[in-house]
Design a protein around this motif. Structure first.
Motif, PDB file in Angstrom:
ATOM      1  N   VAL A 426       0.833  -1.206   0.000  1.00 26.85           N
ATOM      2  CA  VAL A 426       0.000   0.000   0.000  1.00 26.85           C
ATOM      3  C   VAL A 426       0.866   1.253   0.000  1.00 26.85           C
ATOM      4  O   VAL A 426       0.577   2.227  -0.714  1.00 26.85           O
ATOM      5  N   MET A 430       0.731   4.032  -3.198  1.00 23.14           N
ATOM      6  CA  MET A 430       0.115   5.340  -2.990  1.00 23.14           C
ATOM      7  C   MET A 430       1.155   6.462  -3.012  1.00 23.14           C
ATOM      8  O   MET A 430       0.934   7.507  -3.624  1.00 23.14           O
ATOM      9  N   ILE A 494      -6.352   5.701   3.217  1.00 23.71           N
ATOM     10  CA  ILE A 494      -5.894   4.441   2.629  1.00 23.71           C
ATOM     11  C   ILE A 494      -4.638   3.938   3.346  1.00 23.71           C
ATOM     12  O   ILE A 494      -4.498   2.747   3.644  1.00 23.71           O
ATOM     13  N   PHE A 498      -6.049   0.544   4.943  1.00 24.92           N
ATOM     14  CA  PHE A 498      -5.754  -0.512   3.981  1.00 24.92           C
ATOM     15  C   PHE A 498      -4.546  -1.341   4.412  1.00 24.92           C
ATOM     16  O   PHE A 498      -4.249  -2.356   3.795  1.00 24.92           O
ATOM     17  N   VAL A 499      -3.855  -0.907   5.434  1.00 25.15           N
ATOM     18  CA  VAL A 499      -2.818  -1.714   6.070  1.00 25.15           C
ATOM     19  C   VAL A 499      -3.403  -2.495   7.239  1.00 25.15           C
ATOM     20  O   VAL A 499      -3.086  -3.664   7.455  1.00 25.15           O
TER      21      VAL A 499
END
Length: 567
Positions: A426, A430, A494, A498-499
Motif C-alpha cells: 500500500v 500510494m 488508505i 488498507f494496512v
C-alpha cells in the motif's frame, strides 16, 4: 559532531532500554485484561462506560468483527470532528472569534486526526478555537492512539493463541488502554509541562508591552494537555503552527528530551509486551535490537550531515554546521535526533524545519517514513508494521533452508505472506503514484515553493507523510488547497486502514493455527542472524522500492549542493 551530541544520543537510547521492560509489563497487564492498582479509582469509570455503550467486555470478537467495529468507530469520530470544524464559528470556546473551516480543510483535518496522522494544512493558533483543539482534535489524539495499541494487541493474540477464533474485544481494548495507560501518563506529563512553562489556559490572547514599548498579542490556550498526548500518542499535531519549535510547546532542553522519550516509550514497551505474549521475551528483545540498529544508523547519517553543514556557505567563509531552521536552544544534535525520532515513529512533531535540513539529512526522516515507520514506530502501528516484515523475513529464511517457515510457533503459509505483501505494498503504490501524479499536474506543481530536486522532495515528502500517517512535512509545500487537501486526505485514509485490515486478517489466520514447537530444522528468531536478516529485508525492500524517487529528490539535491549549484 561533538562528544556532547553523542552523549545526548546514546543517553537517550540507554534510557529507552531501561524503560522497555517496566512499560512493557504494564502493557502486558492491559493486554491480558488484568486488574491494575488504578482500578480502585478508574474501575467504576470503565464499568460505567461499558454499561452506557452496551458493551460486554468479556465477549470476544473474530478478526472481521474486530475490524468492522474499529472502522465504524473511526468513521463516526471523523464525521463528528468534521462537523465541529465546520461549525467552529458558531460554537462556544472560541475567544478569538475564528470562522469555521472550509469544506476541504475540514475534511483533510478530520481524516488526518482520525488516522493518527495529524497532518496540518493550517496554522493551529490562527485557525482552531480552543473548543476545536480540545473536542475536535485532542479526543482523536487519545482514541486514534488507543486504536493503534489495540490493533497491536489483536496481532499479538494471533501469534499467541492456539486454534482460537477470536482476537479480543475492540471496545474493551480501547477503553482499557485509554483509561489505564494514556490518561494517567498524560496527567503526569501535563503537570510536568505546566511546571516547565507550557501554558494551560482557556484564555485566547494576552496583550503585553515589549521592551521597545510596542504592544504585542501573545496567543495562549490549553497547550500543555495537548502537548502531553500529542507526544505520547505519537500524534504530532501542534497547538501552534511552529509545533515543538515553539517555546510555548517545548521551552527547554529538558522538555525536549521528555518529548522524545514520550514519542518512543510505548513503542519500545510493545516490543517487550510482544515477547511476553508469545512466551519468550527474547523475541521482543530481538525485534528491539533490529529497530535500534536502524535507528542509530539513521541518527548517525542525519547528525553527520547537519554537523557538516552546507559547502556552498563554507565557500562564503560561513563556517560551522547547518543551523538553518533550527532553534538555538536545542542545537544541531538535539534537532537531528528529534527529526529521526519523530519519523521513526508515526509522530510528525518537529522541533526544527525538515525543509531546511541538508539534502541527505532530510532524506533520512523521509526514508524512515517510507519504511513504514517500523523503527520503534508509533503506538501500535510500529510493532505491527515490523511484524509484517518479520513474516516476510521468515518466508525468505524458509526458502533458504527448504522448509515451511515458522515464527514464534506458528507456520507462516501462503495466506499470511500474501496478506503481508498486500499491506506493505500500500505504501509504495500510494506514495509513488500520487507523487508522480502531482509532479505533472498543474494543481500539483502549484504547491512546491522550490524548483528542481528540492521541489520534488517537497511533493514526495508530503505524500510519504500522508500515506505513512506521520504528519511532518517539508514545509515549503503550500498544501491548503482543494487539490492537496483532498488528495492527501484520501492518502491518509488508505495508508491507515488498507494496512490495518490485512494485518487483522493475518491475526485471525494465525490465531486459528496450532502451535508448532521449535525443532532442529527451525530457523532461530532470537539471535544475531535473525536480527541481521530483519534489518536486511527492511532495507532491501525499502531501497529497491523508493531509491528511484530518492535519487530524483534528495540525492540529486545533494549532488547539486556539492557542485555549488543553486535552484
Amino acid at each position: 559532531m561533538t562528544l556532547q551530541g553523542w552523549i545526548l544520543i546514546l543517553g537517550f537510547v540507554a534510557i529507552l532500554l531501561v524503560l522497555a521492560k517496566p512499560i512493557g509489563a504494564w502493557l502486558f497487564t492491559l493486554y491480558e485484561g488484568r486488574r491494575t492498582p488504578l482500578h480502585i479509582v478508574l474501575g467504576p469509570v470503565e464499568r460505567g462506560l461499558y454499561k452506557l455503550a452496551g458493551v460486554e467486555p468479556v465477549q470476544e470478537q473474530g478478526w472481521r468483527r474486530y475490524a468492522l467495529h474499529m472502522l465504524l468507530f473511526n468513521v463516526a469520530l471523523m464525521t463528528f470532528t468534521y462537523a465541529v470544524l465546520r461549525l467552529q464559528g458558531v460554537l462556544p470556546g472560541n475567544p478569538q472569534g475564528l470562522a469555521g473551516l472550509s469544506p476541504h480543510l475540514a475534511f483533510n483535518t478530520a481524516v488526518s486526526f482520525a488516522t493518527n496522522t495529524n497532518w496540518q494544512s493550517y496554522g493551529g493558533e490562527g485557525t482552531m478555537s480552543n473548543l476545536s483543539q480540545m473536542l475536535g482534535l485532542t479526543i482523536h489524539n487519545f482514541l486514534s492512539a488507543a486504536t493503534g495499541i489495540a490493533l497491536a494487541f489483536a496481532l499479538f493474540r494471533g501469534f499467541a493463541r492456539r486454534e482460537a477464533s477470536t482476537v479480543g474485544n475492540f471496545w474493551a481494548d480501547v477503553t482499557r488502554i485509554t483509561l489505564y495507560l494514556l490518561l494517567p501518563l498524560c496527567v503526569a506529563l501535563t503537570l510536568f509541562y505546566i511546571a516547565s512553562g507550557v501554558p494551560q489556559t482557556l484564555a485566547g490572547v494576552v496583550d503585553v508591552t515589549t521592551l521597545e514599548g510596542a504592544r504585542q498579542s501573545i496567543l495562549l490556550g490549553p497547550v500543555a494537555s495537548q502537548e502531553a498526548i500529542k507526544m505520547l500518542g505519537t500524534n504530532g499535531g501542534g497547538f501552534f503552527n511552529a509545533n515543538s519549535a515553539h517555546p510555548f510547546e517545548n521551552p527547554t532542553a529538558l522538555t525536549n528530551l521528555v518529548q522524545m522519550l514520550s514519542i518512543f516509550v510505548v513503542g519500545v514497551g510493545l516490543t517487550w509486551c510482544f515477547g511476553k505474549a508469545v512466551g519468550n521475551t527474547r523475541q521482543g528483545w530481538a525485534i528491539l535490537s533490529a529497530m535500534a540498529i536502524l535507528f542509530l544508523a539513521g541518527v548517525t547519517v542525519t547528525y553527520a550531515q547537519e554537523a557538516a553543514g552546507n559547502p556552498i556557505l563554507h565557500q562564503l567563509d560561513i563556517a560551522g554546521g547547518n543551523m538553518e531552521g533550527k532553534e538555538v536552544r536545542f542545537g544541531i544534535a538535539a534537532s537531528a535526533l528529534f527529526s529521526v525520532v519523530t519519523t521513526a515513529a508515526s509522530c510528525g512533531a518537529v522541533n526544527a524545519m525538515h525543509d531546511s535540513f541538508t539534502p541527505l539529512g532530510g532524506m533520512i526522516p523521509l526514508f524512515n517514513i517510507q519504511l513504514g515507520e517500523v523503527v520503534i514506530g508509533g503506538v501500535g502501528a510500529g510493532i505491527y508494521g515490523f511484524l509484517l516484515f518479520a513474516i516476510l523475513a521468515v518466508f525468505v529464511a524458509g526458502l533458504m533452508v527448504g522448509r515451511t517457515p515458522e515464527y514464534v510457533g506458528k507456520k507462516i503459509e501462503a495466506r499470511e505472506v500474501k496478506l503481508a505483501v498486500l499491506a506493505i505494498a500500500v505504501l509504495p503504490l500510494m506514495i509513488l503514484g500520487l507523487t508522480a501524479l502531482s509532479s505533472v499536474l498543474e494543481q500539483g506543481l502549484a504547491g512546491p515553493l522550490n524548483k528542481g530536486p528540492h521541489g520534488f522532495s517537497e511533493i514526495l515528502y508530503a505524500f510519504t507523510s500522508a500515506v505513512g500517517n506521520n504528519g511532518s512535512a517539508f514545509a515549503g509545500l503550500t498544501a491548503n488547497t482543494p487539490y492537496y487537501n483532498g488528495l492527501l486526505g484520501v492518502a491518509m485514509w488508505i495508508g491507515r486502514f488498507f494496512v490495518i485490515v490485512p494485518m487483522l486478517a493475518i491475526a485471525g489466520s494465525l490465531a486459528a493455527k496450532i502451535y508448532t514447537p521449535e525443532s532442529a530444522g527451525s530457523f532461530p528468531t532470537t539471535g544475531g542472524l535473525w536480527v541481521g536478516l530483519l534489518v536486511g529485508i527492511i532495507l532491501i525492500l525499502g531501497g529497491l522500492t523508493f531509491m528511484p524517487g530518492l535519487a530524483l529528490g534528495p540525492i540529486a539535491d545533494h549532488l547539486a549542493m556539492i557542485r555549488g549549484q543553486l535552484f
